[in-house]
Design a protein around this motif. Structure first.
Motif, PDB file in Angstrom:
ATOM      1  N   THR A 175      -3.859  -2.887   0.205  1.00 42.18           N
ATOM      2  CA  THR A 175      -3.281  -2.481  -1.085  1.00 42.18           C
ATOM      3  C   THR A 175      -4.352  -2.254  -2.136  1.00 42.18           C
ATOM      4  N   ALA A 176      -5.297  -3.178  -2.215  1.00 44.15           N
ATOM      5  CA  ALA A 176      -6.317  -3.093  -3.270  1.00 44.15           C
ATOM      6  C   ALA A 176      -7.118  -1.797  -3.176  1.00 44.15           C
ATOM      7  N   GLN A 177      -7.227  -1.240  -1.981  1.00 43.21           N
ATOM      8  CA  GLN A 177      -7.965   0.023  -1.820  1.00 43.21           C
ATOM      9  C   GLN A 177      -7.318   1.183  -2.575  1.00 43.21           C
ATOM     10  N   VAL A 178      -6.009   1.079  -2.822  1.00 46.92           N
ATOM     11  CA  VAL A 178      -5.316   2.223  -3.429  1.00 46.92           C
ATOM     12  C   VAL A 178      -4.571   1.879  -4.724  1.00 46.92           C
ATOM     13  N   VAL A 179      -4.544   0.621  -5.111  1.00 44.57           N
ATOM     14  CA  VAL A 179      -3.860   0.230  -6.353  1.00 44.57           C
ATOM     15  C   VAL A 179      -4.900  -0.312  -7.341  1.00 44.57           C
ATOM     16  N   PRO A 180      -5.167   0.459  -8.416  1.00 40.91           N
ATOM     17  CA  PRO A 180      -6.211   0.017  -9.353  1.00 40.91           C
ATOM     18  C   PRO A 180      -5.947  -1.378  -9.934  1.00 40.91           C
ATOM     19  N   TYR A 181      -4.685  -1.687 -10.284  1.00 33.53           N
ATOM     20  CA  TYR A 181      -4.395  -3.020 -10.797  1.00 33.53           C
ATOM     21  C   TYR A 181      -4.058  -3.938  -9.630  1.00 33.53           C
ATOM     22  N   SER A 182      -5.077  -4.571  -9.051  1.00 33.12           N
ATOM     23  CA  SER A 182      -4.880  -5.530  -7.973  1.00 33.12           C
ATOM     24  C   SER A 182      -5.575  -6.821  -8.357  1.00 33.12           C
ATOM     25  N   GLN A 183      -4.817  -7.907  -8.290  1.00 32.63           N
ATOM     26  CA  GLN A 183      -5.317  -9.214  -8.696  1.00 32.63           C
ATOM     27  C   GLN A 183      -5.359 -10.068  -7.429  1.00 32.63           C
ATOM     28  N   VAL A 184      -6.484 -10.729  -7.154  1.00 32.24           N
ATOM     29  CA  VAL A 184      -6.550 -11.575  -5.959  1.00 32.24           C
ATOM     30  C   VAL A 184      -5.922 -12.931  -6.256  1.00 32.24           C
ATOM     31  N   GLY A 185      -5.044 -13.377  -5.383  1.00 29.32           N
ATOM     32  CA  GLY A 185      -4.428 -14.696  -5.565  1.00 29.32           C
ATOM     33  C   GLY A 185      -3.450 -14.975  -4.446  1.00 29.32           C
ATOM     34  N   ARG A 186      -3.013 -16.223  -4.389  1.00 31.18           N
ATOM     35  CA  ARG A 186      -2.097 -16.639  -3.328  1.00 31.18           C
ATOM     36  C   ARG A 186      -0.654 -16.470  -3.785  1.00 31.18           C
ATOM     37  N   ALA A 187       0.202 -16.108  -2.826  1.00 28.70           N
ATOM     38  CA  ALA A 187       1.614 -15.878  -3.130  1.00 28.70           C
ATOM     39  C   ALA A 187       2.336 -17.168  -3.507  1.00 28.70           C
ATOM     40  N   ASP A 188       1.757 -18.323  -3.127  1.00 34.41           N
ATOM     41  CA  ASP A 188       2.401 -19.591  -3.474  1.00 34.41           C
ATOM     42  C   ASP A 188       1.773 -20.237  -4.700  1.00 34.41           C
ATOM     43  N   ASP A 189       0.907 -19.504  -5.392  1.00 33.84           N
ATOM     44  CA  ASP A 189       0.243 -19.999  -6.597  1.00 33.84           C
ATOM     45  C   ASP A 189       0.985 -19.446  -7.824  1.00 33.84           C
ATOM     46  N   ALA A 190       1.741 -20.331  -8.482  1.00 32.30           N
ATOM     47  CA  ALA A 190       2.591 -19.899  -9.595  1.00 32.30           C
ATOM     48  C   ALA A 190       1.784 -19.186 -10.682  1.00 32.30           C
ATOM     49  N   ALA A 191       0.584 -19.684 -10.954  1.00 33.52           N
ATOM     50  CA  ALA A 191      -0.227 -19.086 -12.027  1.00 33.52           C
ATOM     51  C   ALA A 191      -0.656 -17.669 -11.649  1.00 33.52           C
ATOM     52  N   ALA A 192      -0.979 -17.486 -10.381  1.00 36.96           N
ATOM     53  CA  ALA A 192      -1.410 -16.153  -9.927  1.00 36.96           C
ATOM     54  C   ALA A 192      -0.248 -15.161 -10.025  1.00 36.96           C
ATOM     55  N   VAL A 193       0.924 -15.591  -9.588  1.00 35.90           N
ATOM     56  CA  VAL A 193       2.081 -14.701  -9.652  1.00 35.90           C
ATOM     57  C   VAL A 193       2.408 -14.401 -11.122  1.00 35.90           C
ATOM     58  N   ALA A 194       2.304 -15.435 -11.969  1.00 34.95           N
ATOM     59  CA  ALA A 194       2.615 -15.243 -13.393  1.00 34.95           C
ATOM     60  C   ALA A 194       1.732 -14.162 -14.009  1.00 34.95           C
ATOM     61  N   GLN A 195       0.491 -14.082 -13.531  1.00 34.59           N
ATOM     62  CA  GLN A 195      -0.442 -13.099 -14.107  1.00 34.59           C
ATOM     63  C   GLN A 195       0.005 -11.665 -13.887  1.00 34.59           C
ATOM     64  N   ILE A 196       0.474 -11.352 -12.683  1.00 33.36           N
ATOM     65  CA  ILE A 196       0.818  -9.943 -12.403  1.00 33.36           C
ATOM     66  C   ILE A 196       2.138  -9.528 -13.048  1.00 33.36           C
ATOM     67  N   VAL A 197       2.960 -10.503 -13.489  1.00 32.54           N
ATOM     68  CA  VAL A 197       4.232 -10.104 -14.109  1.00 32.54           C
ATOM     69  C   VAL A 197       4.055  -9.777 -15.595  1.00 32.54           C
ATOM     70  N   GLU A 198       2.899 -10.044 -16.141  1.00 28.65           N
ATOM     71  CA  GLU A 198       2.594  -9.674 -17.533  1.00 28.65           C
ATOM     72  C   GLU A 198       2.889  -8.195 -17.761  1.00 28.65           C
ATOM     73  N   ARG A 204       0.837  -1.213   0.000  1.00 33.13           N
ATOM     74  CA  ARG A 204       0.000   0.000   0.000  1.00 33.13           C
ATOM     75  C   ARG A 204       0.865   1.254   0.000  1.00 33.13           C
ATOM     76  N   MET A 205       1.900   1.243   0.846  1.00 27.90           N
ATOM     77  CA  MET A 205       2.724   2.454   0.953  1.00 27.90           C
ATOM     78  C   MET A 205       3.673   2.620  -0.232  1.00 27.90           C
ATOM     79  N   MET A 206       3.866   1.571  -1.034  1.00 28.51           N
ATOM     80  CA  MET A 206       4.614   1.725  -2.288  1.00 28.51           C
ATOM     81  C   MET A 206       3.811   2.552  -3.302  1.00 28.51           C
ATOM     82  N   ALA A 207       2.490   2.568  -3.130  1.00 32.62           N
ATOM     83  CA  ALA A 207       1.648   3.235  -4.123  1.00 32.62           C
ATOM     84  C   ALA A 207       1.907   4.741  -4.169  1.00 32.62           C
ATOM     85  N   GLU A 208       2.280   5.337  -3.025  1.00 37.12           N
ATOM     86  CA  GLU A 208       2.492   6.793  -3.013  1.00 37.12           C
ATOM     87  C   GLU A 208       3.634   7.204  -3.935  1.00 37.12           C
ATOM     88  N   PRO A 209       4.853   6.682  -3.715  1.00 34.97           N
ATOM     89  CA  PRO A 209       5.932   7.073  -4.625  1.00 34.97           C
ATOM     90  C   PRO A 209       5.736   6.532  -6.037  1.00 34.97           C
TER      91      PRO A 209
END
Lengths: 377, 377
Positions: free
Chosen positions: A39-62, A15-20
């Protein structure tokens, strides 16, 4: 247009990364635990998923220039897989494992010649009882998954071994034992490092813990002798370099009664001990982390105030801590209030207050009083 | 949980409100011009719609504690309708009309006894040619809709009247004529005022305009005599009070060669002359605006640096100004860079750079050089 940073985690640090990020036109793509979290409250591109889910992580690195983290919970195989597919991961898995596993960390610290409390690792309650490397009473720690005082136990004698017997059932199988250091106070150094090697540290701070949780940070650490401050920064930079850390590294330390610095814990991400930098340093740890993982030159780390005190809001007697704003803002017009958009639970890190000034006792008192108002106390 | 602020406008000003909104757990609901514009990139709740569309404005006020603005373009009937339905609008329409119509503003300034350049209003080109209140050469202004040098013409003599003849076709029908003031420099005062009356002003700044557009701001205004600074602040606070302004009011002024202060323009919202407050004041104008419109006590306005210089990025020869980051950040580690997420167009306000320090010539030079790099110059 502009850099794109994928970040794993939906708590207050992302969340606090969103300011800078907003100021520097950096697009954040966050993998969050819930679509209405901090974080989702202040970051428009927020995807729900688990940190140990490879497919979920793969999505946000697009489309992202780099993948980074607000916590250490992405498993090594997921990281390895991403890297094999060409994803730029900062800090990299080799560095990150030292923040994921405290036994690996201690082994490496010892190799690097970094001063640590005496330590050993044991594989069973029997071994724990019988070990003679670390004197009793000692501190037992689960090597993985502990945080904010969880996964830490002080054991007075071999008879206490049973209290951590279940920890050996964890797949990791080992428990870390550390000497219980008689310390004068706890210090922390934050250092940022780029892949190309540039490093910058903020002034050494004093941290005050309550029940294993950071309660208060004083920057710079009061009355610290120059050589102790320099030692602390040297140790932190040696670790950052030795482990190949990128982004922000927080090194929590003990200042022993003889002025010797001993390393306690590491975190490879923005850290509670650096929240004061938002309001009291030229470059905040959140801006610096983004710059560092993008391999951009680092910003100046000088403080913009003589003294800063940050006090955490840990739980609250108020249903909504912001209901304290009218009184808080009237009585403490200099206070910088940060709330993380989290629902109130006992002891939960809900926000923090930073006050700056020139007179430490006044600054500390006012920061504590302002935070107490948010706590309804 | 926490306050909710609806804001009309999707440009850089609403974008920069997002930073303190995140810190203070204030939810923003923005009415934006495009779903990928400056504000929508950083505010999850962004609704596309026109500022003069009553239904669109009505949508963002759902659940909001207050409606505010980053510009003055919401028509009075829309505001009146919202208020009749119980919406809390800050600043209110009565105050806002003085920022929407420069003739109404001049009339009210004169009533309040606020020093202004000599002025008059005319209804036709013939009347313009024949008026003898304001000496030639004079400045002609459209009373509504002008900004950043648009809707402003210097007329040398009655023969130039034809150059603004089409302005009389506007439904407003009148043109404002103002004396062309011989000024030493331009100053600005930002003051914030709450509905309950509390006011706080930041230090007086000097603004440097190029072609009617703010190019640079120096805070505090260099070598300003105490009595001139006090006059400037008194004038701004008199206006804020007299007009019942809430939120941030920017008063642009001329410092005439005899030290007399004359009011030039008003804006009732965060303003370019106050961007330095993000990086160089305890409370930024964006945080203060949110506090003020929510009728929360105002924050301290003291500067955190001796000197601050803000330089605008007006257009760029780079396709993507952030491509200058590697060099800029290496050479100017102290520079605070802000880009607004806007595509490059000639002269467009794309971002700004603030540098702080103790030596004005150095600070100014470095701020200009850093901004020039973003401009590819």
């Amino acid at each position: 247009m502009g850099p794109v940073v994928a970040v794993v985690g939906g708590g207050q640090l992302a969340r606090m990364m969103a300011e800078p990020a907003g100021a520097l036109q950096i697009r954040l793509q966050a993998l969050v635990e819930a679509d209405d979290g901090a974080t989702a409250q202040v970051v428009p591109y927020s995807q729900v998923g688990r940190a140990d889910d490879a497919a979920a992580v793969a999505q946000i690195v697009e489309g992202a220039d780099v993948l980074t983290f607000e916590h250490e919970h992405v498993p090594q195989p997921v990281l390895a897989d991403l890297i094999s597919r060409g994803v730029n991961v900062q800090p990299g898995p080799e560095a990150l494992r030292h923040a994921q596993d405290k036994i690996i960390m201690r082994r490496r610290m010892t190799e690097l010649g970094v001063p640590c409390p005496r330590w050993t690792a044991v594989s069973s309650a029997a071994e724990l009882r019988e070990q003679d490397v670390v004197r009793w009473p000692l501190v037992a720690k689960t090597p993985v998954g502990g945080y904010d005082g969880k996964g830490v136990q002080v054991l007075d004698s071999p008879d206490d071994a049973e209290r951590v017997a279940t920890w050996f059932d964890h797949p990791r199988g080992e428990v870390l034992l550390e000497e219980r250091v008689e310390f004068r106070r706890e210090l922390a150094v934050l250092v940022a490092r780029r892949p190309t090697g540039e490093m910058r540290s903020w002034p050494v701070v004093e941290t005050i813990q309550t029940g294993g949780v950071c309660a208060e940070v004083v920057a710079p650490a009061p009355d610290i002798p120059d050589h102790v401050a320099q030692d602390a920064i040297d140790v932190a930079e040696k670790i950052a370099e030795g482990l190949g850390v990128t982004g922000v590294l927080a090194v929590e330390m003990f200042e022993a009664s003889d002025g010797v610095i001993l390393v306690n814990e590491l975190a490879m991400r923005p850290h509670n001990s650096g929240h004061f930098t938002i309001d009291a340093a030229v470059t905040s740890q959140f801006e610096q982390h983004l710059r560092a993982v993008l391999d951009l030159p680092l910003g100046e780390t000088a403080m913009t105030a003589e003294v800063a005190v940050m006090v955490n809001l840990l739980g609250s007697d108020l249903e909504d801590p912001s209901s304290a704003y009218p009184r808080l803002m009237a009585e403490y017009p200099e206070a910088k209030v940060h709330l993380y958009g989290k629902s109130v639970r006992p002891g939960r890190k809900l926000g923090h207050v930073t006050v700056t000034g020139t007179d430490l006792p006044t600054v500390r008192r006012r920061a504590r009083e302002a935070a107490a108002l948010l706590g309804g106390r």
